[in-house]
Design a protein around this motif. Structure first.
Motif, PDB file in Angstrom:
ATOM      1  N   UNK A   1      17.246 -11.432  20.326  1.00 55.25           N
ATOM      2  CA  UNK A   1      16.766 -11.338  21.697  1.00 55.25           C
ATOM      3  C   UNK A   1      16.209 -12.664  22.209  1.00 55.25           C
ATOM      4  N   UNK A   2      15.548 -13.414  21.311  1.00 59.95           N
ATOM      5  CA  UNK A   2      14.925 -14.675  21.746  1.00 59.95           C
ATOM      6  C   UNK A   2      15.959 -15.663  22.275  1.00 59.95           C
ATOM      7  N   UNK A   3      17.156 -15.650  21.655  1.00 64.11           N
ATOM      8  CA  UNK A   3      18.210 -16.583  22.068  1.00 64.11           C
ATOM      9  C   UNK A   3      19.177 -15.975  23.081  1.00 64.11           C
ATOM     10  N   UNK A   4      19.112 -14.638  23.231  1.00 66.28           N
ATOM     11  CA  UNK A   4      20.070 -13.926  24.080  1.00 66.28           C
ATOM     12  C   UNK A   4      21.502 -14.148  23.588  1.00 66.28           C
ATOM     13  N   UNK A   5      21.643 -14.263  22.254  1.00 66.07           N
ATOM     14  CA  UNK A   5      22.949 -14.511  21.639  1.00 66.07           C
ATOM     15  C   UNK A   5      23.094 -13.670  20.379  1.00 66.07           C
ATOM     16  N   UNK A   6      24.352 -13.453  19.977  1.00 69.06           N
ATOM     17  CA  UNK A   6      24.604 -12.818  18.696  1.00 69.06           C
ATOM     18  C   UNK A   6      24.575 -13.878  17.604  1.00 69.06           C
ATOM     19  N   UNK A   7      23.970 -13.551  16.464  1.00 70.71           N
ATOM     20  CA  UNK A   7      23.891 -14.456  15.325  1.00 70.71           C
ATOM     21  C   UNK A   7      24.462 -13.782  14.090  1.00 70.71           C
ATOM     22  N   UNK A   8      24.958 -14.587  13.163  1.00 64.30           N
ATOM     23  CA  UNK A   8      25.535 -14.065  11.930  1.00 64.30           C
ATOM     24  C   UNK A   8      24.428 -13.606  10.984  1.00 64.30           C
ATOM     25  N   UNK A   9      24.689 -12.501  10.269  1.00 62.13           N
ATOM     26  CA  UNK A   9      23.771 -12.036   9.245  1.00 62.13           C
ATOM     27  C   UNK A   9      24.571 -11.858   7.956  1.00 62.13           C
ATOM     28  N   UNK A  10      24.034 -12.392   6.856  1.00 65.15           N
ATOM     29  CA  UNK A  10      24.729 -12.331   5.572  1.00 65.15           C
ATOM     30  C   UNK A  10      24.399 -11.022   4.862  1.00 65.15           C
ATOM     31  N   UNK A  11      25.029 -10.806   3.730  1.00 69.21           N
ATOM     32  CA  UNK A  11      24.831  -9.584   2.962  1.00 69.21           C
ATOM     33  C   UNK A  11      23.364  -9.420   2.578  1.00 69.21           C
TER      34      UNK A  11
END
Length: 375
Positions: free
Chosen positions: A168-178
């Motif tokens: 939410x802070x970036x208003x972007x989707x970010x990658x999440x690892x296992x």
């Protein structure tokens, strides 16, 4: 434990209501080895994290008594000298602060529990000032006793695969690892029981998420008591009692009537505000069959079969044999779900030697989401 006693303890699992300072435990991998120990102080966690921890522990006190919740009753001899009772008592008396006793407990759990993705063993110790109340409802601050207990939750560890999450802070989707997360409680217990608002060291309250599986090996290792019959086994055995003794009379109308009458008993018990859990005795069930018009000889035969299946003087949980929110008919190829309040829409009939389930379609009918006409 009465339902009232159980509710009183359940209410403690909020950040402002309990005296739990730390969650102790360990992580067990798929090879039955401890890969990490942890001791998580709740005071240093966020409110959100604390609430989630407490919700996990509270899950070990959820469900219905006689179905998800089962009493593990110790004999006098066990309380005096058994290793199982001694270990539970030591966990409680040391307030989970003795690592040797903790590791001994973990080992006994690991001997009997295995999940595909590993699991976590969580333990908490709580103390509760049990105040008495006057007839007017006012709390008597000068009259109280201390109830101390341990609560355990065993939760599978579930993996989260690689993916994207929205930050939410970036208003972007970010990658999440296992990553791995703690799953819902699969089994757990509270020791000792809280009976009549006091400790009962002759009993523990055991929780199983799956009512068809009481996890027999775990019960044997931790409590070493006679195995209780699971809710699924109670339902199956009850069905066998009916079918074996009623034979051709075990028809739709009789089973529907039994369902309705047991559902009425459940509703009456709920409205009565009686704190003792409702259970059904052989005599109660025989009376229900008599009300259904079953001849006395077969009613007596049912009683004998009940004793064989459940034991003399046994009582069963009504919710293990009747789901008040479910009324379902099944054949090898068809499953029909009916609103329990509209069982009157269904009947059975034999036409030209062929058996049929008849459903009155008063309102609209949909097939795969499409309104259809019946011609």
């Amino acid at each position: 434990m009465t339902d009232k006693d159980l509710r009183e303890i359940r209410r403690r699992f909020r950040p402002d209501k309990n005296n739990i300072t730390t969650i102790k435990g360990c992580i067990v991998n798929t090879e039955q080895r401890i890969v990490s120990h942890f001791s998580q102080p709740l005071a240093s966690t966020s409110t959100e994290e604390s609430e989630k921890f407490l919700a996990i522990m509270k899950k070990s006190l959820s469900g219905g008594q006689g179905t998800n919740l089962l009493s593990m009753n110790f004999s006098t001899k066990q309380v005096e000298s058994s290793e199982e009772h001694k270990l539970l008592s030591e966990l409680r008396s040391t307030e989970l602060k003795d690592e040797e006793i903790l590791n001994k407990f973990y080992s006994k759990v690991i001997e009997s529990v295995k999940f595909e993705c590993g699991y976590a063993i969580l333990l908490a110790y709580d103390t509760y000032d049990v105040f008495t109340y006057s007839k007017s409802g006012d709390k008597d601050d000068l009259s109280s006793q201390m109830f101390s207990y341990i609560i355990c939750s065993i939760c599978p560890i579930k993996p989260i695969n690689n993916g994207l999450y929205f930050k939410d802070a970036d208003k972007l989707f970010r990658s999440v690892s296992l990553q791995t997360v703690l799953g819902a409680t699969e089994m757990g217990f509270m020791f000792p029981s809280f009976d009549n608002r006091a400790a009962n060291i002759y009993s523990a309250l055991y929780y199983t998420h799956d009512v068809s599986n009481v996890h027999a090996e775990f019960i044997q290792n931790i409590f070493n008591v006679d195995l209780p019959m699971s809710a699924a086994e109670q339902k199956e055995n009850f069905g066998c009692c009916l079918k074996d003794t009623l034979s051709e009379e075990c028809d739709f109308e009789v089973v529907r009537s039994v369902h309705e009458q047991v559902a009425e008993l459940i509703e009456e018990h709920k409205n009565s505000k009686d704190d003792e859990p409702l259970s059904l005795s052989k005599d109660t069930l025989k009376n229900i069959l008599g009300f259904c018009g079953i001849e006395q000889q077969k009613v007596d035969d049912f009683g004998e079969k009940f004793d064989e299946q459940f034991g003399k003087n046994a009582e069963i949980a009504p919710k293990s044999i009747v789901d008040v929110n479910k009324f379902q008919l099944e054949t090898a190829d068809v499953s029909i779900k009916v609103n329990p309040e509209r069982k009157d829409l269904v009947s059975t009939q034999i036409i030209n030697g062929v058996k049929y389930i008849m459903i009155r379609a008063d309102g609209g009918v949909m097939l795969n989401g499409i309104d259809i006409d019946i011609k």
